[in-house]
Design a protein around this motif. Sequence first.
Motif, PDB file in Angstrom:
ATOM      1  N   ARG A  84     117.436  40.046 -16.531  1.00  0.00           N
ATOM      2  CA  ARG A  84     116.089  40.811 -15.754  1.00  0.00           C
ATOM      3  C   ARG A  84     116.030  40.143 -14.623  1.00  0.00           C
ATOM      4  NH1 ARG A  84     109.716  41.424 -15.915  1.00  0.00           N
ATOM      5  NH2 ARG A  84     109.500  43.425 -15.539  1.00  0.00           N
ATOM      6  N   SER A 134     121.512  53.754 -13.226  1.00  0.00           N
ATOM      7  CA  SER A 134     121.894  52.520 -14.224  1.00  0.00           C
ATOM      8  C   SER A 134     123.563  52.248 -13.559  1.00  0.00           C
ATOM      9  CB  SER A 134     121.845  52.887 -15.735  1.00  0.00           C
ATOM     10  OG  SER A 134     122.876  53.930 -15.997  1.00  0.00           O
ATOM     11  N   LEU A 137     122.715  47.943 -17.157  1.00  0.00           N
ATOM     12  CA  LEU A 137     121.620  47.812 -16.350  1.00  0.00           C
ATOM     13  C   LEU A 137     120.935  48.944 -15.738  1.00  0.00           C
ATOM     14  CD1 LEU A 137     123.271  44.721 -14.708  1.00  0.00           C
ATOM     15  CD2 LEU A 137     121.680  44.511 -16.730  1.00  0.00           C
ATOM     16  N   GLU A 149     118.361  45.045 -18.038  1.00  0.00           N
ATOM     17  CA  GLU A 149     119.372  45.385 -19.173  1.00  0.00           C
ATOM     18  C   GLU A 149     118.948  46.049 -20.191  1.00  0.00           C
ATOM     19  OE1 GLU A 149     122.780  43.178 -21.862  1.00  0.00           O
ATOM     20  OE2 GLU A 149     121.416  42.015 -20.861  1.00  0.00           O
TER      21      GLU A 149
END
Length: 457
Positions: free
Chosen positions: A303, A238, A256, A292
């Motif tokens: 997205r 992430s 994210l 996210e």
Amino acid sequence: MVVVDNELWIEEQFGQCDFGDSRRTKRMKLVAANMLAGPEKSLPGQNTQWSELKAAYRLFDSTEVTFESTASEHWNNTKQTRPGRYLLISDTTDINLNTHKATTGLGILGDGRSRGVQLHSSLVYDSERGVVVGQAGALLHYRKLKPKGETRAQRLARVRESDLWGNLVDQIGPAPQGSQWIHVFDRGGDNFEAMCHIKKTGTDCIIRAAKLNRIVLNQSGEKVSLNEACQDAQLLGSYTLNLRSRSGVAARKATLEVSVTSVTFLLPHRKSQWVKQCGIKTLEMNVVIVQEVNAPEGVKPIRWVLLTSLPAETFDDAWQVIEDYENRWLIEEYHKVEKSGCSIEAHALRTTSRLEPLLGLIGVIAVRLFQLKLVGRNQPNAKAKTHVPKHWLKCLKLLRPKVKVSELTVYEFFRELAKLGGFLGRTGDGEPGWQTIWRGYKEMHSLLDAMRLLGQL
């Protein structure tokens, strides 16, 4: 990237254009020079002598002077990339000519109440050096009203807006030896046919998926929707992204997650004649999903589902794909330069056959403006005295005598140039835009012209 004078740049872009007569080539160079001197002006504003304006109109009225013949020399120069890694970023923009009631041959835009032409362009970006190389190709499309009662099969048989993506890939062709070309498409380019065109040219792609309900084969060989295949993707890591505020949404830090999987696209049930004959039955694609997590209540989470032919096994692989896709803003900014910097929608000619070569010319001129904006940022430490014409430095010294011109970097030179165009350069002002850089350039160019008249250059 070494910056050259306008005169040399024009010769490189238009000097070998084939218009069937060397006099037309000479005239095109003069029209291009006048456009560079005042890109925001109309043709009468750029060609102030009646004889010059008539000659420009005759040039665009010639059957040998077309959209392709005007821009092809620039396209060919751009495609001669040296060994390296390049993004070919494509998108379509609407050229709204609704106010030009006398222009014939235009198509419809939007909901059908506006008239104009759709311009589909591909911008080449050297991802290793951070330099916009130029335009690799472009197509024009005149959208017509959909015939009443048209079937899906009939639609596939006619020229469609979605054909632009694959047709432009074919126009551009394969990469030179040693160069890796990666086509970057937004959701408009998400169709099986466009992917087939890319595969047949031996190039790579990154495409943001739009059709998440299409049926694909997942990693187990099962038929599922693309959305379902993404749910089984492997989480790699992430990262945090700072998002600026926008209408109705406050600025925030978004977390994210990055996941990857692979799928196989199947031949569509309904397909064009070209797809039937191309010989490709399936397409294997890696998928990078950016999702996210823990988005604030009431905010739609980010997205991205990115389809790619590039490797996507590790976080570094996936990050490279994401970083490449994030460079899509370049084509959007380039189209802004065409519209606001070159006033592409303000030019009025009687027919589309006359308008098209003018659009081709503006597309090339816009590259010059856009490159000047980025060159200083992408080569911040290069010395101006080795990358900028010497008489530009001499001229800047006269206009800004307190500046130590001999010690400037390319980055500093273009900031000083922008100050001539109104950029203040205060703390917190950010970087100068292409408009202030270009206004500063015109200020400098006026002095250059005077120095030439006085024999000082």
